[in-house]
Write a protein that holds these residues in place. Structure first.
Motif, mmCIF file in Angstrom:
data_model
loop_
_atom_site.group_PDB
_atom_site.id
_atom_site.type_symbol
_atom_site.label_atom_id
_atom_site.label_comp_id
_atom_site.label_asym_id
_atom_site.label_seq_id
_atom_site.Cartn_x
_atom_site.Cartn_y
_atom_site.Cartn_z
ATOM 1 N N LEU A 102 0.972 -1.344 0.059
ATOM 2 C CA LEU A 102 -0.027 0.032 0.118
ATOM 3 C C LEU A 102 0.849 1.214 0.072
ATOM 4 O O LEU A 102 1.778 1.348 0.826
ATOM 5 C CB LEU A 102 -0.862 0.010 1.258
ATOM 6 N N LYS A 103 0.743 2.140 -0.861
ATOM 7 C CA LYS A 103 1.349 3.369 -0.770
ATOM 8 C C LYS A 103 0.536 4.473 -0.405
ATOM 9 O O LYS A 103 -0.600 4.786 -1.036
ATOM 10 C CB LYS A 103 1.718 3.579 -2.356
ATOM 11 N N ILE A 104 0.860 5.126 0.830
ATOM 12 C CA ILE A 104 0.237 6.231 1.139
ATOM 13 C C ILE A 104 0.159 7.355 0.289
ATOM 14 O O ILE A 104 1.336 7.881 -0.247
ATOM 15 C CB ILE A 104 0.870 6.719 2.639
ATOM 16 N N ASP A 105 -1.046 8.106 0.079
ATOM 17 C CA ASP A 105 -0.910 9.205 -0.876
ATOM 18 C C ASP A 105 -0.128 10.354 -0.256
ATOM 19 O O ASP A 105 -0.444 10.394 0.890
ATOM 20 C CB ASP A 105 -2.321 9.669 -1.161
ATOM 21 N N ARG A 106 0.516 11.170 -1.162
ATOM 22 C CA ARG A 106 1.066 12.441 -0.665
ATOM 23 C C ARG A 106 0.519 13.405 0.222
ATOM 24 O O ARG A 106 0.963 14.190 0.904
ATOM 25 C CB ARG A 106 2.040 12.997 -1.863
ATOM 26 N N SER A 107 -1.017 13.438 -0.127
ATOM 27 C CA SER A 107 -1.663 14.375 0.508
ATOM 28 C C SER A 107 -1.946 14.166 1.888
ATOM 29 O O SER A 107 -2.111 15.056 2.713
ATOM 30 C CB SER A 107 -3.157 14.451 -0.176
ATOM 31 N N PHE A 108 -1.694 12.771 2.262
ATOM 32 C CA PHE A 108 -1.661 12.618 3.977
ATOM 33 C C PHE A 108 -0.175 12.872 4.397
ATOM 34 O O PHE A 108 -0.158 13.116 5.644
ATOM 35 C CB PHE A 108 -1.981 11.255 4.092
ATOM 36 N N VAL A 109 0.607 12.808 3.581
ATOM 37 C CA VAL A 109 2.158 12.996 4.133
ATOM 38 C C VAL A 109 2.555 14.438 4.250
ATOM 39 O O VAL A 109 3.273 14.910 5.087
ATOM 40 C CB VAL A 109 3.024 12.107 3.069
#
Length: 660
Positions: free
Chosen positions: A577-584
Motif C-alpha cells: 500500500l502506498k500512502i498518498d502524498r496528500s496525507f504525508v
C-alpha cells in the motif's frame, strides 16, 4: 369459396388457352381496381340470388353484358368471333350469356370475400352496397349504412378544401386515391388508404361511385414507432441528439426573431463510470432513467431536455433574457442531485458537471454552441465537479491549446519522443535503495520537457495511454534487465492507468514484455490507483490473480483517496500500500493527517503488506514515518526522479541515501 381463375375460355371455338377473360384479369393494382368496380356493380345488378341484390335488375340491357359486347368489336365496329358462352342462352329467360352469368357470380364472391373494404354509392352519394370487410372496419351494419352518405364516417381531420380538391379530381378524371382519416361507429378515428372510381354507363353518365379502402392503422403505428426510435432515446424516453439539434435550431431562430437569447446546458455525470463495473449494467441503465426523470423536474415545459448518449445530457432554454436564467436552472440541477438515486434496489449517488453556452455571444451556429458548452463542462470538472461553468474566451483558447497538445501527443507516440526518469524507493530501516518508480517525461521538440500533469490526463481521455503505457513498460523492463546485469537487482515500479488495467489480455501483454526484455517478473511491481482497483472489485480480483500467477508484484497507489472496502482490500492479492502524498504533506502539523497515516500503516501491517509513503519532502515527515514503522518512502527529500545514468551514479557512490 373463390374458384381459381381459368386461363382463357374452355368452350369450343373460344379464345385460345392462355388468353385472359376480361372479368378475371391478373390482380395487379390497376386491374384489381377495375375488377373490384365490376364486382361492386355485379353486386348491385347481380342475380336474384346475390346477397347484395338491391332493388332488382334495372330495366333494359345488362350494363356489363353490353360493355362486353361493345369491347369485343374491332375499331371499325366489325363483329369479332366471340366465345359461344357469351351468346344468349336459349334456355334462360332474357337470353343472358353463360359467361356473363359466371363472371357476375365470381365478382359477387370477390366482393364478399376481399379483405379490402368496398362501399358503393349512387350518383347522389347514397350508399347502396357495402361488403363485410367495410362493415367490419367501420363497425356499421349494412342496414345502418344503406341510404346514408359516407360523410356519416367523417372524422373532421380534413377541412373543406381537402374534400373539394378530392371531388374536383374525381369529376375531372373519374378517379382519386389518397389517405383519409375516418371515424368508426364507436368514435375511434383511424387512417385508411382510399381509392374512389366513378362508374359510367355506355352513354358516359355516372351511375355509381365505388370506394375501395384499406385500414392502415397498423402501418401508421409502425411509422410512429420508427419515428420514435429515430428521434427518442429508448432508455430514458428523452429526445436524442438528432431531435435535440432540431429543437436547438428552433430555439436559435426564435431568439433571432424576438431579439432574445437561448441557453445551452451540457451535462456529464460525475462518478457514473464506476456504476456499471460495481453494480452491473442493469443498475447503470436504471440510474440513467432515474437521472432523466429528476432532470425533467428542473426544467420548464417549453425547454428541451435530451440524452446525448452514455452519461451525457443537454438542455435548451429558449427565449431567455440573460445568463441568470441559465444559472438558475444549473443550480436547480445541482441541488436536485444532492439526494441519492434509487436504481435497481441500490442507492447510488452521482453529481453533474455542467457547461453553459449562450446564443448569440458564444456562437451563432449549433456546432459552435455544442463545442463551447462541452468545453465549459470540462472546466467545471477540472474545478472539482458538481458545479457549472459559463463558457468564456479564455476557455476557448485553452481548449485550442489542448487540441494542439493532443495532436502533438499522437505524433510523439509515433516518434517516441518520451524518456523515463526513475525515483528511488528507500528502505527506512537500512537506508538502501530497494527499488525505483518509472515516471514518463515528454521531450517536446519545441516546448521542451512537458510534465506528466499536462499530458497524462489527455492520454487517458483519448486512450492514447494504451500505446504510451506499452512503451513505458517495455522501456522500464529493458532498463531493469540492464541494471540487474550490472549487479543492481532493483524492483521496477510501473504505473497502470485504468484503461490499461481494463484490457482483457493484460497479463499476456505483461508476460510477453517480460520475455522480450529478458527481465525477471519478481523485480516488477505494477502500481494501480485505489479508484481503479475499486471500479469493479470482482473483475479487479480476477485480473490481480492472473498477474500474480506470472510472478509480478502489485501495489495500490494513492491509498486513502478512494473508497476502498476493507472486505475487498482483504481479498485483493496485493503486496504493498502506498500512502498518498496528500496525507504525508501535513504530517507534524495536521493531527488528522497523522491519524490517517498511522491507521494506514497499521492496516498494511495487519494485512501483511509493505507500506510505502509518497511525497516525503521534510525531515519531520521522515521522522514521523520511521517512528510509526513505515517500511519504505520516496520523495524529494530522498531523491528527485532522475535519468537512468544519474541513478546508476547514485548507486555506485552510495546506496544509503537517508539524510543524517
Amino acid at each position: 369459396m373463390l374458384r381459381p381463375a381459368r386461363r382463357g375460355c374452355q368452350c369450343p371455338g373460344g379464345p385460345a388457352p392462355g388468353a385472359t377473360s376480361p372479368a378475371l384479369r391478373s390482380r395487379t393494382s390497376g386491374r384489381t381496381r377495375r375488377l373490384t368496380a365490376r364486382a361492386a356493380t355485379a353486386s348491385i345488378y347481380g342475380t336474384r340470388h346475390s346477397p347484395l341484390h338491391v332493388g332488382g335488375r334495372p330495366p333494359g340491357e345488362d350494363v356489363l353484358a353490353q360493355r362486353r359486347r361493345t369491347s369485343l368489336k374491332t375499331p371499325d365496329h366489325a363483329a369479332r368471333p366471340t366465345c359461344p358462352l357469351l351468346e344468349p342462352d336459349p334456355t334462360v329467360p332474357g337470353g343472358e350469356p353463360r359467361c356473363g352469368r359466371h363472371a357476375r357470380t365470381m365478382a359477387a364472391e370477390i366482393f364478399e370475400s376481399t379483405a379490402d373494404g368496398i362501399v358503393v354509392t349512387d350518383p347522389t352519394g347514397a350508399i347502396v352496397a357495402a361488403n363485410p370487410a367495410f362493415c367490419a372496419t367501420t363497425g356499421y351494419t349494412r342496414d345502418e349504412l344503406y341510404g346514408q352518405n359516407p360523410r356519416l364516417m367523417k372524422s373532421d381531420r380534413h377541412d373543406a378544401d381537402f374534400y373539394r380538391a378530392m371531388w374536383q379530381e374525381i369529376l375531372a378524371t373519374g378517379h382519386w386515391q389518397g389517405e383519409v382519416w375516418d371515424r368508426r361507429k364507436n368514435g375511434d378515428v383511424y387512417p385508411k388508404w382510399l381509392t374512389i372510381d366513378a362508374l359510367r354507363n355506355v352513354d358516359g353518365q355516372v351511375t355509381h361511385y365505388v370506394g375501395v379502402s384499406s385500414d392502415i392503422s397498423r402501418v401508421k403505428r409502425s411509422e410512429a414507432e420508427l419515428e420514435r426510435l429515430a428521434h427518442y432515446d429508448v432508455l430514458t424516453g428523452l429526445p436524442n441528439r438528432i431531435l435535440f439539434r432540431d429543437r436547438l435550431q428552433q430555439a436559435l431562430a426564435l431568439a433571432q426573431r424576438q431579439g432574445t437569447m437561448a441557453a445551452l446546458l451540457f451535462l456529464d455525470l460525475d462518478g457514473f463510470k464506476v456504476v456499471n463495473p460495481t453494480y452491473g449494467p442493469r443498475t447503470g441503465d436504471a440510474l440513467l432513467a432515474a437521472v432523466a426523470q429528476r432532470l425533467g423536474t428542473c426544467v420548464r415545459a417549453s425547454d428541451t431536455l435530451a440524452r446525448f448518449g452514455g452519461d451525457e445530457f443537454a438542455v435548451v432554454l429558449p427565449g431567455v433574457t440573460d445568463a441568470s436564467a441559465a444559472a438558475l436552472v444549473a443550480r436547480k440541477i445541482r441541488d436536485g442531485f444532492a439526494t441519492s438515486f434509487e436504481a435497481d434496489g441500490h442507492e447510488v449517488s452521482v453529481t453533474a458537471s455542467i457547461g453553459i453556452a449562450l446564443y448569440p455571444q458564444d456562437g451563432g451556429a449549433i456546432d459552435d454552441l455544442l463545442k463551447n458548452a462541452d468545453t465549459a463542462m470540462y472546466h467545471a470538472k477540472e474545478l472539482g465537479r458538481n458545479g457549472y461553468r459559463f463558457f468564456s474566451g479564455a476557455m476557448h483558447a485553452k481548449a485550442l491549446l489542448r487540441l494542439e497538445l493532443e495532436a502533438d501527443l499522437r505524433r510523439a507516440i509515433e516518434r517516441e519522443e518520451f524518456l523515463l526518469h526513475y525515483q528511488p524507493r528507500v528502505d527506512l530501516r537500512s537506508g538502501t535503495i530497494t527499488g525505483v518508480e518509472a515516471l514518463v517525461r515528454w521531450q517536446h521538440p519545441t516546448q521542451g520537457l512537458v510534465p506528466p500533469a499536462r499530458f497524462i490526463p489527455i492520454a487517458e481521455q483519448t486512450r492514447l495511454i494504451l500505446p504510451l503505457g506499452d512503451w513505458v513498460l517495455r522501456t522500464a523492463l529493458r532498463q531493469q534487465a540492464a541494471w540487474l546485469a550490472a549487479g543492481y537487482p532493483l524492483r521496477m515500479g510501473v504505473n497502470l492507468a485504468a484503461p490499461q488495467f481494463e484490457q482483457a489480455d493484460l497479463a499476456n501483454r505483461i508476460a510477453r514484455a517480460l520475455i522480450d526484455a529478458f527481465a525477471q517478473p519478481d523485480n516488477l511491481e505494477l502500481e494501480l490507483t485505489e479508484s481503479t482497483a475499486m471500479g469493479n472489485p470482482d473483475a479487479t480480483t480476477s485480473t490481480l490473480l492472473e498477474l500474480k500467477s506470472i510472478g509480478v508484484h502489485v501495489s495500490i497507489d494513492d491509498f486513502g483517496t478512494g473508497y476502498s472496502s476493507l472486505g475487498y482490500l482483504k481479498r485483493f492479492p496485493i503486496d504493498a500500500l502506498k500512502i498518498d502524498r496528500s496525507f504525508v504533506r501535513d504530517l507534524g502539523s495536521d493531527p488528522d493527517d497523522a491519524t490517517i497515516a498511522r491507521a494506514i500503516i497499521g492496516l498494511a501491517r495487519s494485512l501483511g503488506h509493505t507500506v510505502v509513503a509518497e511525497g516525503v519532502e521534510t525531515r519531520e515527515q521522515l521522522r514521523f514515518l520511521m517512528d510509526e514503522g513505515c517500511d519504505e518512502a520516496q520523495g524529494y527529500l530522498l531523491s528527485r526522479p532522475v535519468p537512468a545514468d544519474a541513478l546508476e551514479k547514485l548507486l555506485r557512490q552510495n546506496r544509503r541515501i537517508l539524510p543524517v
